[in-house]
Design an enzyme around this catalytic site. Structure first.
Site, PDB file in Angstrom:
ATOM      1  N   GLY A   1       0.808  -1.223   0.000  1.00 28.71           N
ATOM      2  CA  GLY A   1       0.000   0.000   0.000  1.00 28.71           C
ATOM      3  C   GLY A   1       0.832   1.259   0.000  1.00 28.71           C
TER       4      GLY A   1
ATOM      5  CD  GLU B   1      -3.522   4.850   5.253  1.00 28.86           C
ATOM      6  OE1 GLU B   1      -3.714   5.842   5.961  1.00 28.86           O
ATOM      7  OE2 GLU B   1      -4.436   4.273   4.626  1.00 28.86           O
TER       8      GLU B   1
END
Lengths: 716, 326, 214
Positions: A679, A682
């Site tokens: 990912g 974030e």
């Protein structure tokens, strides 16, 4: 897909464009408030004007008689929400989600106390202005620093210790400082909105802004005691969220109650002011960090304390101290995290929850340490590089952060940086460089994909997943295109609807890993099905249309379900980032300008360079906002936000932002999923605020420890 | 927003005939008024649209430049004569709001815009300007944006305009039409200090209409600068702004104009600082001296006390820019 | 309202060049007005037959050309152009991001100039030409700015995008796209929370440098 690829720095025009780009640039993309079921009505919420107490009377007469008003709903006349009622025999839990129109209690300023429904938006809005409430007022507290002593540890997550407690105290070099991250509000551009309609007494449809249609479906089914399949949630386009649409909020329930009362579809769009009180925020957090190090820059101990605010009725926890436990190889770490319950609405996860807050403190403190040590901040980090997870001792599934440091340093021109603060001036502006890193767990959860190959050679993929902006559909199409060996134009990805196959809520930077794995496996399953049709000797990527025609089949379909994070028991899995920033600081006025930014992500293999780049650039800009200007300010005398609008709550505008270079190490993670992708949402933001603060210090010699870094603080 | 009546008189006389009635408001660009109506800060019964009046011209007169009250902020900021003769005004206009808002906002409307004080905007909060007698929320509250000059115990709000700061510096004249005919008043006397009547922003009577402003010819075009300090690089109100205009001959200042925004209930002209510069050399030292003089009588209220330091720094910076020292 | 004056409807000093308004004036005697007005207004009027009636007089005719198509509507004076586009004409490409002129998501062109439609009363654009994002492409052929936004990924969530594109087209037409710095300044009235600013600048530069007609 596990190719070893060189690092990349895509341009804005490199790679495949978004599959939904045309809809977005023509205005044809429909967001939740933009559907028109027959008989549509408009709901407007009335908010409490006190912060704590109870409603003693509420006058709805004028509103009820106003032209076009169909209903005024308050706690006095609202139909009961079955899921809000205490279950027979069971004790009422002391804390829990706020229940709209449940009783006369006021827990926070702006709490919805009435819903006015009318035949037009204008009339509903005017009707809402006529509702007048009388209150019994209790003394409220909304100020964290003054009430930090009332903090309490969240259940099971309060403290952490490895090695010796407070070992930093014995070190020859140490830093001990306090840091403040104020309340920051997600403020996606799309106002949260819902259209609710009861198709029948026990059937509900909503067009709702949500990061997870399945999660919303379950929540609503539970609240209204409906079979899950009787709740339809549509959320095809989501105009940003950054965490604010991760849970079901009171306004959604209010609209559904309203639709029940007027027996018509109700559209409820929050105002920008409501966005500050109704859909969460990053909680105000006080932190204290103490770090000790040897003369050669080896960390000997970190002590990290944090106190974050929550509401009086619910405990919201995020883990701001986690970053101190995991980012560096330090033998002695102890952390303490407390919550302080205030008379405000419950916060929620916001991009980089916990880590964004914690990394501002840790990475600022580390920068301060580097100056005491007279050591380059990058070098300081390399000397404490964690080769395995410091907390669990497990190996990392992959970690190339050292390469990321190098890439970023080279790219920003780190060698130009002077260790001495406030020593470089150009055209009247002080010049400085700063850097800071971030990390976030690389997660993966279960997902299901329906993949259907048609006789025209087109592939349809279906998943309930939402896309709040990163370009989920685009990445999924690219994965399928490579796996199936067909051009992306031949692939359609349907999403954002609860009737589609299961997908996790879009959050925690896990969508590509979760849904992507399902797409990858569905493609493999579909190919296998084709292989069975063809029999022996067929190619791995046949002419699917031809095979279907030869076998006289209209289509071939698979439904593939993949599981959650494999390898978690053996490996520690994280994405990593490092941000390098060059700033200009005006010595007279304290104005800070961002001059240059290089962000490097170690997030595995990059599937969609164009959208990945945009995500990193966007995260950096979010971090610049957090660093330089964002703060939701409460006047504690009233417990009410004083800057709840886009003129006073500043987010970056175009003029604040230079070209931002996004670089990717682009090495696949061999463990986490077949694509090797981790990912990045974030980590794109985590660490950015500290990088800016560190650059401001390098430029000006002014260390700002309480965000945002506005001109007054720099010149002070 | 409550329902209201909307009228569009064909002539200036038609406008003057209706505007003095209670509950009546003039609308031009609407960028501030519609916002205030949406927030419930004002709730007129009748809006008088004046956009059809012939008040858009920008034209040279014998002694200066006349700008019609309905000239759009964007049009004025791009006007060739303005750019040539009064670049300070163009700079100030471009520092204000956004391109879209400047395409709507008019010169007269800009003068009439109300404070951006958060307590004024939130109808649940005390505010003597919005609701006389309810107290001032800002004076002991969140007052980072608020006044350091000329405030009263009743109100510490600031006027939010950039354009007005330039017009105050340039000694503009406001032309006002009323039932009794036309009257002219110096721009610096158009807006007022809050005193005991913070509900009044300016000296325009209820039955009057701004028809235009006039800027006298000057020799400031070469050495003008508008410096706006704000929390972001664009699309934000000023923490402090300074309009600086110098007439420099052979390094000596023959004449000077200075005004500040974001520091008072009106555009704040710095007469003493101006005087101190006349006859002096255009040097950093002299500018800093003038900046210090300008701060006489300044008072901080807590959050905004940083302006006591930021304001003189901004004055000196603006003067340096105007003089070409930066 | 205090003055006791016979209701005349919204007709004072009417702009006589506007025929639709003149026709409206003919109709707006008290009786026809009552006949045309919803029940609530009649109730109010019955109590105080005076100028208060005008205050509750609910709708006025609005004629405007939207994306080349003539629209004849009946609107409340308080309705903004933004709400009329979205709620009455179902042109939802124009977005509501703040409703107070603070974000630019609602940017449309009125007679060729970009404005915030959320602060524009619909009644005040009577007789004007409105262009929204839906009116920018020529049929299936996208406007060069739309193409450039796709190519340079000038958005993520897409919500501010229509406003950004309308602003970007105006930015070039106004002559404010001569440098990166100038583009940034003149695009600062459009907030993008996803942070696509550099991509938006790249898209505008490409269209500007390509010399395409915008």
């Amino acid at each position: 897909m596990k190719k070893a690829i060189d690092s990349i720095m895509p341009s804005s025009s490199a790679g495949m464009s978004r599959i939904d780009g045309r809809l977005k640039v023509t205005g044809a993309a429909k967001y939740s408030a933009e559907y028109t079921p027959a008989g549509l009505t408009y709901g407007v919420l009335v908010g409490s004007t006190i912060t704590k107490g109870s409603i003693t009377s509420i006058d709805t007469k004028a509103a009820g008689q106003a032209p076009g008003v169909l209903a005024v709903i308050t706690h006095l006349n609202a139909p009961k929400v079955p899921g809000d009622q205490p279950e027979g025999g069971k004790p009422v839990p002391p804390k829990g989600a706020f229940k709209v129109f449940y009783d006369d209690k006021i827990y926070y300023n702006g709490q919805p106390i009435a819903l006015v429904i009318a035949d037009t938006f204008e009339r509903a809005l005017f009707g809402a202005s006529l509702v007048k409430a009388q209150y019994h007022t209790d003394k409220h507290i909304t100020n964290l620093p003054d009430n930090r002593s009332n903090g309490f540890p969240p259940r099971g997550e309060g403290t952490y210790k490895r090695g010796t407690e407070d070992a930093w105290k014995a070190a020859p070099f140490k830093v001990e400082q306090e840091y403040i991250v104020p309340t920051v509000t997600h403020n996606p551009m799309e106002l949260h909105a819902i259209i609710a309609n009861w198709d029948a007494d026990n059937k509900l449809s909503v067009w709702d802004k949500t990061q997870g249609v399945k999660g919303t479906q379950e929540d609503l089914a539970h609240l209204f005691k409906l079979p899950v399949e009787n709740v339809q949630v549509h959320s095809q386009f989501v105009g940003g969220a950054f965490g604010s649409a991760l849970r079901t909020w009171p306004h959604e329930v209010a609209a559904i109650i309203g639709a029940k009362v007027v027996k018509k579809p109700v559209k409820l769009v929050l105002s920008r002011a409501d966005m500050f009180t109704s859909v969460g925020y990053r909680p105000f957090t006080w932190q204290k960090i103490a770090i000790g190090a040897t003369a050669d820059g080896k960390l000997t101990g970190i002590t990290h304390e944090a106190a974050g605010q929550t509401s009086s009725y619910e405990n919201f926890t995020e883990g701001p101290t986690g970053v101190s436990q995991n980012l560096y190889a330090c033998p002695n770490v102890n952390t303490k995290y407390h919550l302080v319950a205030l008379d405000i609405a419950t916060p929620t996860w916001m991009r980089g929850p916990g880590e964004a807050t914690g990394s501002f403190a840790l990475e600022s403190a580390l920068d301060e340490l580097s100056y005491s040590l007279k050591l380059d901040p990058v070098e300081l980090r390399l000397r404490n590089y964690a080769e395995k997870d410091p907390e669990s001792g497990k190996p990392f599934s992959s970690k190339f952060l050292n390469e990321a440091y190098q890439l970023g340093a080279d790219h920003i021109g780190w060698s130009e940086r002077k260790q001495e603060p406030a020593s470089v001036k150009k055209d009247g502006w002080l010049v400085g460089y700063g850097m800071a890193g971030g990390m976030f767990g690389a997660y993966r959860s279960g997902a299901t994909i329906r993949a259907k190959m048609n006789t025209d050679g087109s592939l349809l993929l279906q998943s309930a997943v939402s896309d709040i902006g990163p370009g989920t559909g685009t990445a999924m199409v690219l994965i399928a295109s490579e796996q199936m060996g067909i051009p992306a134009e031949k692939i359609r990805f349907e999403m954002g609807d609860s009737s589609l196959p299961n997908a996790p809520t879009q959050g925690g930077s896990a969508t590509t890993a979760s849904v992507g794995s399902a797409v990858y496996q569905a493609c493999a399953d579909l190919k296998e099905k084709f292989q069975k049709l063809i029999g022996n000797g067929g190619t791995d990527k046949p002419d699917y249309a031809k095979v279907l025609k030869e076998h006289n089949l209209p289509s071939l379909e698979v439904v593939t379900e993949t599981g959650g994070g494999n390898g978690m028991e053996k490996y520690a899995m994280n994405s990593w980032s490092v941000h390098f920033v060059k700033v200009l600081v005006n010595p007279a006025t304290g104005v800070v300008k961002i001059d240059k930014v290089a962000c490097v992500a170690d997030s595995g293999h990059i599937i969609s360079p164009k959208t990945a780049r945009s995500q990193v650039v966007g995260g950096a800009i979010g971090g610049i906002g957090m660093a330089l200007m964002e703060e939701s300010i409460i006047d504690h005398r009233y417990g009410r936000y004083i800057n709840n609008n886009f003129a006073d709550y500043h987010v970056p505008v175009n003029a604040d932002i230079p070209q931002i270079d996004a670089l990717f190490v682009n090495k696949p993670d061999p463990i986490i999923n077949p694509m090797g992708a981790k990912g990045m949402a974030e980590i794109a933001l985590i660490g950015m605020a500290a990088a800016v603060a560190n650059a401001v210090y390098n430029a000006s010699g002014k260390r700002v420890r309480d965000l945002p870094i506005t001109p007054d603080k720099v010149m002070a | 927003m409550k329902q209201f009546q909307y009228v569009r008189p064909a002539t200036q006389q038609g406008v003057l005939d209706v505007i003095n009635k209670p509950g009546t408001k003039i609308i031009a660009g609407g960028t501030n008024l519609v916002d205030l109506m949406k927030r419930g800060v004002t709730a007129p019964d009748k809006l008088v649209d004046i956009n059809q009046l012939p008040l858009k011209t920008i034209a040279a007169t014998k002694t200066g430049l006349h700008i019609g009250a309905l000239a759009l902020n964007s049009v004025v900021s791009e006007n060739a004569v303005v750019a040539d003769k009064h670049p300070l005004l163009a700079m100030a206009l471009k520092a204000g709001a956004s391109p879209q808002l400047r395409n709507m906002a008019t010169v007269g409307g800009n003068m009439m815009q109300r404070t951006r004080c958060g307590y004024f905007y939130d109808v649940t909060m005390p505010c003597n300007k919005r609701a006389p007698g309810t107290g001032c929320g800002a004076i002991e509250g969140i007052n980072r944006m608020h006044a350091i000059f000329g405030a009263s115990p009743q109100c510490i709000a600031v006027h939010p305009s950039d354009m007005c700061v330039a017009l105050a510096a340039l000694d503009a004249t406001v032309i006002v039409a009323g039932k009794k005919g036309e009257r002219r008043l110096p721009f610096t006397e158009f807006h007022r200090l809050p005193g005991d009547h913070p509900e009044l922003d300016n000296h325009l009577a209820k039955d009057e209409l701004i028809t235009g402003v006039e800027i006298p010819d000057n020799n400031f075009a070469k050495n003008s600068y508008y410096l706006k300090i704000r929390d972001r690089q664009s699309y934000a109100f000023a923490l402090v702004s300074v309009a600086a205009a110098l007439d420099i001959e052979n390094g000596t200042i023959k004449d000077a104009r200075l005004a500040m925004g974001g520091v008072a209930h009106k555009p704040w002209r710095l007469f003493d600082a101006e005087k101190s510069l006349i006859g002096k050399k255009a040097t950093e030292e002299n500018f800093e001296h003038a900046a210090q003089l300008a701060m006489r009588g300044a008072k901080g209220y807590g959050n905004n006390s940083f302006k006591l330091k930021l304001a003189p720094a901004t004055i000196a910076e603006a003067l340096k820019h105007a003089a070409g020292l930066v | 309202m205090e003055s006791k004056k016979t209701c005349t409807g919204p007709d004072e000093g009417l702009d006589i060049k506007d025929s639709s308004r003149r026709n409206f004036l003919k109709q707006s005697t008290l009786l026809t007005a009552i006949a045309l007005t919803p029940g609530t207004a009649i109730k109010a009027a019955a109590d105080h037959v005076d100028e208060q009636f005008a205050a509750v007089f609910e709708k006025m005719p609005l004629k405007m050309e939207v994306n080349g198509k003539q629209q004849s509507l009946s609107v409340e004076p308080r309705s903004t152009l933004l709400d009329i586009l979205r709620e009455q004409l179902d042109l939802t490409g124009t977005k509501k991001g703040c409703d107070h002129g603070q974000c630019g998501a609602c940017t449309v062109h009125v007679d060729g100039h970009r404005v915030n439609s959320c602060l524009t009363l619909g009644i005040m654009v009577n007789g004007k030409k409105i262009t929204t994002i839906e009116g920018l492409a020529k049929g299936d052929q996208l406007h060069p700015m739309q193409e450039a936004f796709i190519k340079h990924d000038g958005f993520q969530c897409g919500y501010c995008t229509p406003g950004q594109i309308m602003s970007a087209v105006a930015c070039i037409r106004e002559g404010h796209a001569n440098s990166e710095h100038e583009i940034r300044e003149y695009m600062s009235g459009n907030i993008c929370r996803c942070g696509a600013y550099p991509n938006i600048v790249n898209a505008i530069q490409e269209v500007k440098d390509g010399g395409m007609k915008v």
